[in-house]
Design a protein around this motif. Structure first.
Motif, PDB file in Angstrom:
ATOM      1  N   ALA A   8       0.651  -1.486  -0.145  1.00 42.71           N
ATOM      2  CA  ALA A   8      -0.171   0.215  -0.530  1.00 42.71           C
ATOM      3  C   ALA A   8       1.247   1.326  -0.074  1.00 42.71           C
ATOM      4  N   VAL A   9       0.540   2.151  -1.124  1.00 43.03           N
ATOM      5  CA  VAL A   9       1.763   2.986  -0.699  1.00 43.03           C
ATOM      6  C   VAL A   9       1.054   4.441  -0.709  1.00 43.03           C
ATOM      7  N   ASP A  10       1.167   5.284  -0.175  1.00 42.01           N
ATOM      8  CA  ASP A  10       0.030   6.223  -0.138  1.00 42.01           C
ATOM      9  C   ASP A  10       0.786   7.253  -0.276  1.00 42.01           C
ATOM     10  N   PRO A  11       0.127   8.172  -0.968  1.00 42.50           N
ATOM     11  CA  PRO A  11       0.712   8.827  -1.792  1.00 42.50           C
ATOM     12  C   PRO A  11       1.225  10.518  -1.170  1.00 42.50           C
ATOM     13  N   ILE A  12       2.298  10.479  -1.308  1.00 41.73           N
ATOM     14  CA  ILE A  12       3.248  11.895  -0.756  1.00 41.73           C
ATOM     15  C   ILE A  12       3.274  13.203  -1.410  1.00 41.73           C
ATOM     16  N   PHE A  13       3.295  13.555  -2.611  1.00 37.42           N
ATOM     17  CA  PHE A  13       3.665  14.431  -3.662  1.00 37.42           C
ATOM     18  C   PHE A  13       2.517  14.939  -4.186  1.00 37.42           C
ATOM     19  N   LYS A  14       1.870  15.693  -5.061  1.00 37.52           N
ATOM     20  CA  LYS A  14       1.288  16.519  -5.510  1.00 37.52           C
ATOM     21  C   LYS A  14       0.931  15.509  -6.960  1.00 37.52           C
ATOM     22  N   GLY A  15       0.415  14.624  -7.129  1.00 43.33           N
ATOM     23  CA  GLY A  15       0.085  13.929  -9.148  1.00 43.33           C
ATOM     24  C   GLY A  15       1.382  12.826  -8.670  1.00 43.33           C
ATOM     25  N   GLU A  16       0.879  12.584  -7.673  1.00 42.77           N
ATOM     26  CA  GLU A  16       1.272  11.036  -7.726  1.00 42.77           C
ATOM     27  C   GLU A  16       0.960   9.802  -7.565  1.00 42.77           C
ATOM     28  N   ILE A  17       1.567   8.475  -8.328  1.00 43.61           N
ATOM     29  CA  ILE A  17       0.536   7.827  -9.727  1.00 43.61           C
ATOM     30  C   ILE A  17       1.214   6.430  -8.801  1.00 43.61           C
ATOM     31  N   GLY A  18       2.222   6.309  -8.082  1.00 43.45           N
ATOM     32  CA  GLY A  18       2.712   5.002  -7.519  1.00 43.45           C
ATOM     33  C   GLY A  18       4.132   4.865  -7.037  1.00 43.45           C
ATOM     34  N   MET A  19       4.626   4.427  -6.714  1.00 40.01           N
ATOM     35  CA  MET A  19       5.550   3.817  -6.828  1.00 40.01           C
ATOM     36  C   MET A  19       6.441   2.334  -6.596  1.00 40.01           C
ATOM     37  N   LEU A  20       8.080   2.603  -7.036  1.00 35.60           N
ATOM     38  CA  LEU A  20       8.490   1.304  -7.340  1.00 35.60           C
ATOM     39  C   LEU A  20      10.249   1.480  -7.794  1.00 35.60           C
ATOM     40  N   HIS A  21      11.299   0.519  -7.360  1.00 38.04           N
ATOM     41  CA  HIS A  21      12.089   0.382  -6.764  1.00 38.04           C
ATOM     42  C   HIS A  21      13.497   2.384  -5.709  1.00 38.04           C
ATOM     43  N   GLY A  22      12.128   2.283  -4.447  1.00 39.79           N
ATOM     44  CA  GLY A  22      12.604   3.346  -4.105  1.00 39.79           C
ATOM     45  C   GLY A  22      11.929   4.679  -4.293  1.00 39.79           C
ATOM     46  N   VAL A  23      11.457   4.868  -5.638  1.00 44.43           N
ATOM     47  CA  VAL A  23      10.946   5.947  -6.670  1.00 44.43           C
ATOM     48  C   VAL A  23       9.763   6.361  -6.704  1.00 44.43           C
ATOM     49  N   ARG A  24       8.944   8.421  -6.565  1.00 39.85           N
ATOM     50  CA  ARG A  24       7.864   7.647  -6.500  1.00 39.85           C
ATOM     51  C   ARG A  24       7.594   8.381  -7.304  1.00 39.85           C
ATOM     52  N   PHE A  25       6.836   7.963  -8.401  1.00 33.70           N
ATOM     53  CA  PHE A  25       6.005   9.176  -9.627  1.00 33.70           C
ATOM     54  C   PHE A  25       5.674   9.579 -10.225  1.00 33.70           C
ATOM     55  N   ILE A  26       5.728  10.383 -10.146  1.00 35.40           N
ATOM     56  CA  ILE A  26       5.045  12.317 -10.897  1.00 35.40           C
ATOM     57  C   ILE A  26       4.392  12.485 -11.842  1.00 35.40           C
ATOM     58  N   GLU A  27       2.993  12.317 -12.325  1.00 35.11           N
ATOM     59  CA  GLU A  27       2.699  11.917 -13.379  1.00 35.11           C
ATOM     60  C   GLU A  27       2.162  13.548 -13.811  1.00 35.11           C
ATOM     61  N   THR A  28       2.812  13.899 -15.262  1.00 29.47           N
ATOM     62  CA  THR A  28       2.301  15.292 -15.625  1.00 29.47           C
ATOM     63  C   THR A  28       2.352  14.897 -17.204  1.00 29.47           C
ATOM     64  N   ASN A  29       1.400  15.653 -18.060  1.00 28.24           N
ATOM     65  CA  ASN A  29       1.753  15.890 -19.216  1.00 28.24           C
ATOM     66  C   ASN A  29       2.751  16.698 -20.235  1.00 28.24           C
ATOM     67  N   GLU A  30       3.139  17.320 -18.939  1.00 27.67           N
ATOM     68  CA  GLU A  30       3.840  18.263 -19.222  1.00 27.67           C
ATOM     69  C   GLU A  30       5.592  17.978 -19.530  1.00 27.67           C
ATOM     70  N   ALA A  31       5.769  16.292 -18.566  1.00 25.43           N
ATOM     71  CA  ALA A  31       6.945  15.949 -19.186  1.00 25.43           C
ATOM     72  C   ALA A  31       7.149  16.210 -20.460  1.00 25.43           C
ATOM     73  N   LYS A  32       8.726  16.165 -21.310  1.00 19.83           N
ATOM     74  CA  LYS A  32       9.060  16.300 -22.148  1.00 19.83           C
ATOM     75  C   LYS A  32       9.308  15.061 -23.293  1.00 19.83           C
ATOM     76  N   ILE A  33       8.687  16.101 -24.437  1.00 18.28           N
ATOM     77  CA  ILE A  33       8.746  15.344 -25.919  1.00 18.28           C
ATOM     78  C   ILE A  33       9.286  15.514 -26.766  1.00 18.28           C
ATOM     79  N   TRP A  34       9.786  15.225 -27.797  1.00 14.51           N
ATOM     80  CA  TRP A  34      10.874  15.486 -29.125  1.00 14.51           C
ATOM     81  C   TRP A  34      10.051  14.287 -30.596  1.00 14.51           C
ATOM     82  N   LYS A  35      10.204  14.632 -31.204  1.00 10.02           N
ATOM     83  CA  LYS A  35       9.849  14.137 -31.916  1.00 10.02           C
ATOM     84  C   LYS A  35      10.934  14.141 -32.844  1.00 10.02           C
ATOM     85  N   ALA A  36      11.688  12.970 -32.191  1.00  5.87           N
ATOM     86  CA  ALA A  36      13.193  13.064 -32.811  1.00  5.87           C
ATOM     87  C   ALA A  36      13.554  11.737 -32.321  1.00  5.87           C
ATOM     88  N   GLY A  37      13.130  10.803 -32.454  1.00  6.37           N
ATOM     89  CA  GLY A  37      13.471   9.225 -32.743  1.00  6.37           C
ATOM     90  C   GLY A  37      13.508   8.601 -33.943  1.00  6.37           C
TER      91      GLY A  37
END
Length: 328
Positions: free
Chosen positions: A220-249
């Motif tokens: 059971a992972v209780d969110p402590i940050f705004k936008g948090e969606i879960g945790m894995l390997h000691g890392v809490r994940f914050i989901e945001t549409n503002e995460a950078k995207i490049w059309k460069a692959g």
């Protein structure tokens, strides 16, 4: 719906105003109400900015100072001999602010005839736009950091952004590797964890993995940050549409930046008297000779700076949505 196009330059300082009041016409209570609405909506979208070290400032430039670290004292002391000692110092990092803002005009008839509070609605939307603008400015500075890791294509290593494909997804193994990188650089944690700011498309692929599902099934992972969606390997994940995207692959597919970071990795400038401001001018003040429109706008000063390159890692990956998502 008709769109009203207003040339506000007609009412600029170069034109002598006619019957324009000199006061805002707004009570202090209403001013506080609209300011609060703006800030609440802005803060909801400031997911990158929440992890910055705040630095108060006056003027348009500030210096961050960080103390240098010391090497380990592994050599035994010799009786009666004073050791050489280490030099104590600090590194100075300069940062500047820039000013940003926008506004909209609301026609008098729309304001009078609408069942909804048009001014308040515009204030809410302006607040959201302000927060997204502020956060994107912060993100653009952070994704220019020096430390980067590329998601492999299965067992094939990737060494550049241009070689990333949709198959180069962020996996639990890569999350573990990124967390290990932060541990090896002795990055301090934020409230006991590292954090990663991740795009929804990348988060989707990660959350579909069995390792993610199994971990959250049994923990059971209780969110402590705004936008948090879960945790894995000691890392809490914050989901945001503002995460950078490049059309460069490869084949110009989307390449996504997931930022892994620890405590005080970057700083946010907090200029005195130049923070987020809501500016509402009623039609009696700004609406011209016939009081035909009101304006709602925002203004703020922004500044951010990476303080510790070794406390921030950018992991660039593809996604199963890589052929659909656009650059931002």
């Amino acid at each position: 719906m008709k769109t009203l196009i207003l040339n506000l330059q007609l009412f600029s300082a170069d034109v002598t105003p006619i019957n324009v009041t000199t006061q805002s016409g707004m009570s202090p209570t209403m001013k506080t109400f609209y300011d609060t609405a703006l800030l609440e909506n802005a803060r909801e979208t400031m997911l990158f900015t929440q992890f910055g070290k705040k630095q108060p400032m006056k003027g348009n430039k500030v210096e961050f100072r960080k103390f240098n670290t010391f090497a380990k004292a592994l050599t035994p002391l010799t009786e009666g001999v004073i050791p050489t000692g280490q030099t104590f110092g600090m590194t100075k990092i300069e940062a500047e602010i820039s000013q940003h803002g926008d506004f909209t005009a609301v026609a008098d008839r729309l304001e009078m005839e609408s069942y909804d509070d048009v001014i308040f609605g515009a204030t809410e939307e302006m607040g959201a736009a302000e927060g997204e603008t502020y956060d994107t400015l912060t993100r653009n500075i952070l994704v220019a950091g020096n430390s980067v890791m590329y998601a492999p294509n299965g067992d094939t290593a990737i060494t550049s952004r241009a070689d990333i494909t949709n198959a180069c997804v962020l996996t639990p193994a890569l999350v573990n590797r990124a967390a290990t990188w932060l541990k090896k650089t002795k990055t301090p944690r934020i409230d006991g964890s590292y954090v990663a700011l991740i795009h929804p498309s990348v988060a989707h692929d990660l959350r579909e993995t069995e390792e993610w599902k199994e971990f959250h099934k049994h923990n059971a992972v209780d969110p402590i940050f705004k936008g948090e969606i879960g945790m894995l390997h000691g890392v809490r994940f914050i989901e945001t549409n503002e995460a950078k995207i490049w059309k460069a692959g490869a084949g110009k597919v989307a390449v996504y930046a997931t930022l892994f970071l620890g405590k005080d990795a970057f700083g946010i400038l907090d200029p005195e008297g130049e923070g987020m401001e809501m500016i509402v001018k009623p039609k009696e003040q700004i609406g011209g000779p016939l009081n035909q429109f009101s304006t709602i706008g925002y203004k703020f000063c922004h500044g951010a700076k990476i303080l510790y390159q070794e406390r921030m890692l950018r992991v660039e990956s593809g996604s199963s949505f890589g052929s659909l998502d656009e650059e931002n």
